[in-house]
Design a protein around this motif. Structure first.
Motif, PDB file in Angstrom:
ATOM      1  N   ASN A 172       1.552   5.768 -16.099  1.00 54.21           N
ATOM      2  CA  ASN A 172       2.329   4.982 -16.900  1.00 54.21           C
ATOM      3  C   ASN A 172       2.088   3.154 -16.727  1.00 54.21           C
ATOM      4  N   TYR A 173       1.313   2.743 -17.615  1.00 59.61           N
ATOM      5  CA  TYR A 173       1.539   1.040 -17.692  1.00 59.61           C
ATOM      6  C   TYR A 173       1.778   0.540 -18.714  1.00 59.61           C
ATOM      7  N   SER A 174       2.761   1.076 -19.394  1.00 59.26           N
ATOM      8  CA  SER A 174       3.446   1.695 -20.730  1.00 59.26           C
ATOM      9  C   SER A 174       3.982  -0.489 -20.757  1.00 59.26           C
ATOM     10  N   ASP A 175       3.278  -0.848 -21.986  1.00 55.14           N
ATOM     11  CA  ASP A 175       4.147  -2.600 -21.286  1.00 55.14           C
ATOM     12  C   ASP A 175       3.270  -3.204 -20.047  1.00 55.14           C
ATOM     13  N   ALA A 176       2.946  -2.370 -20.218  1.00 56.36           N
ATOM     14  CA  ALA A 176       2.857  -3.424 -18.144  1.00 56.36           C
ATOM     15  C   ALA A 176       2.483  -5.321 -18.822  1.00 56.36           C
ATOM     16  N   SER A 200       0.733  -0.779   0.044  1.00 55.31           N
ATOM     17  CA  SER A 200       0.290  -0.165  -0.062  1.00 55.31           C
ATOM     18  C   SER A 200       0.527   1.590   0.061  1.00 55.31           C
ATOM     19  N   ASN A 201       2.034   1.175   0.370  1.00 56.71           N
ATOM     20  CA  ASN A 201       3.120   2.544   0.308  1.00 56.71           C
ATOM     21  C   ASN A 201       3.699   2.683  -0.476  1.00 56.71           C
ATOM     22  N   ALA A 202       3.793   1.245  -1.500  1.00 53.57           N
ATOM     23  CA  ALA A 202       4.383   1.444  -2.937  1.00 53.57           C
ATOM     24  C   ALA A 202       4.542   2.568  -3.691  1.00 53.57           C
ATOM     25  N   THR A 203       5.321   2.857  -4.240  1.00 52.64           N
ATOM     26  CA  THR A 203       5.626   3.831  -5.366  1.00 52.64           C
ATOM     27  C   THR A 203       5.994   3.333  -6.948  1.00 52.64           C
ATOM     28  N   TYR A 204       6.813   2.386  -6.900  1.00 55.68           N
ATOM     29  CA  TYR A 204       7.413   2.079  -7.766  1.00 55.68           C
ATOM     30  C   TYR A 204       7.415   0.711  -8.379  1.00 55.68           C
ATOM     31  N   PHE A 205       6.201   0.032  -9.320  1.00 53.66           N
ATOM     32  CA  PHE A 205       6.630  -0.842  -9.620  1.00 53.66           C
ATOM     33  C   PHE A 205       7.377  -1.160 -11.361  1.00 53.66           C
ATOM     34  N   ASN A 206       7.874  -0.482 -11.597  1.00 55.08           N
ATOM     35  CA  ASN A 206       8.343  -0.912 -12.780  1.00 55.08           C
ATOM     36  C   ASN A 206       9.533  -2.386 -12.869  1.00 55.08           C
ATOM     37  N   GLY A 207       9.127  -3.359 -13.845  1.00 56.91           N
ATOM     38  CA  GLY A 207       9.196  -4.217 -13.909  1.00 56.91           C
ATOM     39  C   GLY A 207       9.014  -5.590 -12.707  1.00 56.91           C
ATOM     40  N   THR A 208       7.606  -5.184 -11.777  1.00 56.31           N
ATOM     41  CA  THR A 208       8.308  -6.210 -10.782  1.00 56.31           C
ATOM     42  C   THR A 208       8.175  -7.197 -10.648  1.00 56.31           C
ATOM     43  N   TRP A 209       6.773  -7.367 -11.737  1.00 55.16           N
ATOM     44  CA  TRP A 209       7.395  -9.171 -12.081  1.00 55.16           C
ATOM     45  C   TRP A 209       7.904  -9.264 -13.775  1.00 55.16           C
ATOM     46  N   GLY A 242      -3.056   8.600 -20.089  1.00 53.57           N
ATOM     47  CA  GLY A 242      -2.192   7.716 -19.296  1.00 53.57           C
ATOM     48  C   GLY A 242      -1.692   7.135 -20.458  1.00 53.57           C
ATOM     49  N   THR A 243      -0.938   5.726 -19.780  1.00 53.43           N
ATOM     50  CA  THR A 243      -0.532   5.134 -21.167  1.00 53.43           C
ATOM     51  C   THR A 243      -1.018   3.369 -20.429  1.00 53.43           C
ATOM     52  N   PHE A 244      -0.847   2.532 -21.618  1.00 53.11           N
ATOM     53  CA  PHE A 244      -1.222   1.524 -20.954  1.00 53.11           C
ATOM     54  C   PHE A 244      -1.181   0.706 -22.513  1.00 53.11           C
ATOM     55  N   THR A 245      -0.794  -0.075 -22.560  1.00 59.73           N
ATOM     56  CA  THR A 245      -0.523  -1.433 -23.281  1.00 59.73           C
ATOM     57  C   THR A 245      -1.240  -3.191 -23.183  1.00 59.73           C
ATOM     58  N   ASP A 280       4.255   4.413 -11.228  1.00 58.89           N
ATOM     59  CA  ASP A 280       4.720   3.731 -12.678  1.00 58.89           C
ATOM     60  C   ASP A 280       4.957   2.134 -12.870  1.00 58.89           C
ATOM     61  N   PHE A 281       4.123   1.860 -13.488  1.00 58.19           N
ATOM     62  CA  PHE A 281       3.819   0.068 -13.730  1.00 58.19           C
ATOM     63  C   PHE A 281       4.415  -0.253 -14.912  1.00 58.19           C
ATOM     64  N   THR A 282       5.963   0.674 -15.967  1.00 59.31           N
ATOM     65  CA  THR A 282       5.975   0.250 -17.121  1.00 59.31           C
ATOM     66  C   THR A 282       6.451  -0.864 -16.612  1.00 59.31           C
ATOM     67  N   VAL A 283       6.660  -2.393 -18.058  1.00 62.90           N
ATOM     68  CA  VAL A 283       6.246  -4.180 -17.984  1.00 62.90           C
ATOM     69  C   VAL A 283       6.343  -4.714 -17.016  1.00 62.90           C
TER      70      VAL A 283
END
Length: 316
Positions: free
Chosen positions: A254-258, A200-209, A284-287, A228-231
Motif C-alpha cells: 500500500n503506497y496509495s497517494d504516497a 527498521s522495526n517500524a510497520t506503520y508509515f501512514n502520513g509520516t512526512w 500493490g498500489t502506488f501513486t 502501510d505507506f498511504t500518503v
C-alpha cells in the motif's frame, strides 16, 4: 537563580495572561497519570519567591500580577499533561528538563497544543523508560529545534511532532524500537532536512512526512518492515531527490497517494519504480503526481509491476 541550583530541576517559563483555563495571574501545573511508575512528589519554587512543598498532583499557582514567571520543580515529576487544553498557551519555554520524565512510561499528549512553546534546554531529562510518545509535542507550532532526548525504548511515535510548523531541523534520535510512525512529522512544513533515523522495526508509515513541504531530499532510511505507506510523502511539494534502492526489501503493498503532489526528478521516480519492482511484491498500489515523468527505465519497471498485479499511477 544559579545554574548549579537548577541542574536537577524542571524549569520553565509561563505567561499568565495568555489564553487558558486559569485566571490572568495564574498558571495550572497539570499532571498526567498514564504510565506513571513512580508517584508524583514534588516541590515548586517560583521566580516571584513562592515555595510550595509536598505536591502530589495538579497545582494552581497564583501570582501577584499577570506577567512572565519562571517555575522550578524538584523531586519526582514524571508527566506534564496539557492534551491540547488547560493552560497550554501559557507555556513559553522549557529552560531545563532536569528530573522531568523520571518515573514515566508514557508522554502521550504531554505538551500537545502548546503553540507558544520553545525548548531552550540543552539537557536530556529522563525519557529512557518512555514507550509511548503519541501526540507528545503535536501542534507545538513555535518549536524551531528539538533536544536530543533518549527515545530508545519508545515503540509509538504516533503524531508526535505533527504540525510543528516552525521546526527547521531534527536531531538523530534513537528510534530503533519504534513501530508506529503514523503522521509523526506531518505538516512540519519548515523542516528542510531529515536525519538517517533507525526505522527498521517500524510497520506503520501512514502520513509520516505528509505536508513536509520544505524537504527537497530524503535519506536512505530502512523502511523494510513497513506495511502501510498511504500518503507517506504526500504534499511534500519540494521533494525532488529520493534515494535509489529505498524499497528493495520492502514487504508493503500500500503506497496509495504516497508521492502525490511531490516534485520528484525523473531519476528519483525511476529509482522508486525500479526498487518496488526489485522487492518482488505483487498486487500493490502506488501513486505519484507532480514532478517529472519516468524515463524508459522507470516505465519498464512500471510495466513489470503492472504484470505483477500492481495499480500504478505516475506523472504523465
Amino acid at each position: 537563580m544559579q545554574q548549579e541550583l537548577i541542574s536537577d530541576a524542571f524549569v520553565f517559563t509561563v505567561r499568565t495572561d495568555n489564553a487558558g483555563v486559569s485566571g490572568d495571574n495564574q498558571f495550572i501545573v497539570s499532571t498526567g497519570s498514564a504510565g506513571v511508575t513512580i508517584p508524583f512528589l514534588y516541590d515548586i519554587e517560583t521566580s516571584d519567591g513562592q515555595i510550595i512543598t509536598g505536591l502530589t498532583g495538579d497545582t494552581v499557582l497564583t501570582f501577584p500580577a499577570d506577567g512572565e514567571y519562571d517555575i522550578i520543580i524538584r523531586g519526582i515529576f514524571p508527566y506534564m499533561y496539557f492534551a491540547n487544553g488547560k493552560d497550554k498557551d501559557k507555556l513559553l519555554d522549557i529552560k531545563n528538563l532536569g528530573i522531568y520524565g523520571l518515573g514515566s512510561t508514557s508522554q502521550t499528549g504531554a505538551f500537545q497544543g502548546c503553540s507558544n512553546l520553545v525548548i531552550s534546554a540543552s539537557d536530556r531529562g529522563y525519557f529512557s523508560s518512555v514507550t509511548d510518545f503519541s501526540y507528545a509535542w503535536s501542534d507545538c507550532r513555535s518549536l524551531t529545534s528539538f533536544p536530543l532526548i533518549d527515545t530508545s525504548s519508545a515503540t509509538s511515535f504516533l503524531t508526535t511532532w505533527y504540525n510543528c510548523s516552525s521546526l527547521t531541523s531534527f536531531p538523530l534520535l534513537d528510534t530503533s524500537s519504534g513501530n508506529e510512525f503514523g503522521s509523526t512529522w506531518k505538516d512540519c512544513s519548515s523542516l528542510t532536512s531529515f536525519p538517517l533515523l533507525d526505522t527498521s522495526n517500524a510497520t506503520y508509515f501512514n502520513g509520516t512526512w505528509r505536508g513536509c513541504s520544505s524537504l527537497t531530499s530524503f535519506p536512505l532510511i530502512d523502511t523494510s518492515s513497513g506495511n502501510d505507506f498511504t500518503v507517506a510523502w504526500q504534499s511534500c511539494t519540494s521533494l525532488a531527490a529520493f534515494p535509489a534502492n529505498a524499497f528493495d526489501t520492502n514487504i508493503a503493498t500500500n503506497y496509495s497517494d504516497a508521492f502525490q503532489s511531490t516534485n520528484l526528478t525523473t531519476q528519483s521516480i525511476d529509482d522508486i519504480l525500479v526498487s518496488l519492482d526489485t522487492s518482488g511484491v505483487s498486487n500493490g498500489t502506488f501513486t505519484q503526481s507532480g514532478g517529472n515523468t519516468p524515463s524508459a527505465t522507470g516505465l519498464a519497471a512500471k510495466d513489470s509491476l503492472v504484470l505483477k498485479g500492481w495499480n500504478i499511477t505516475t506523472t504523465t
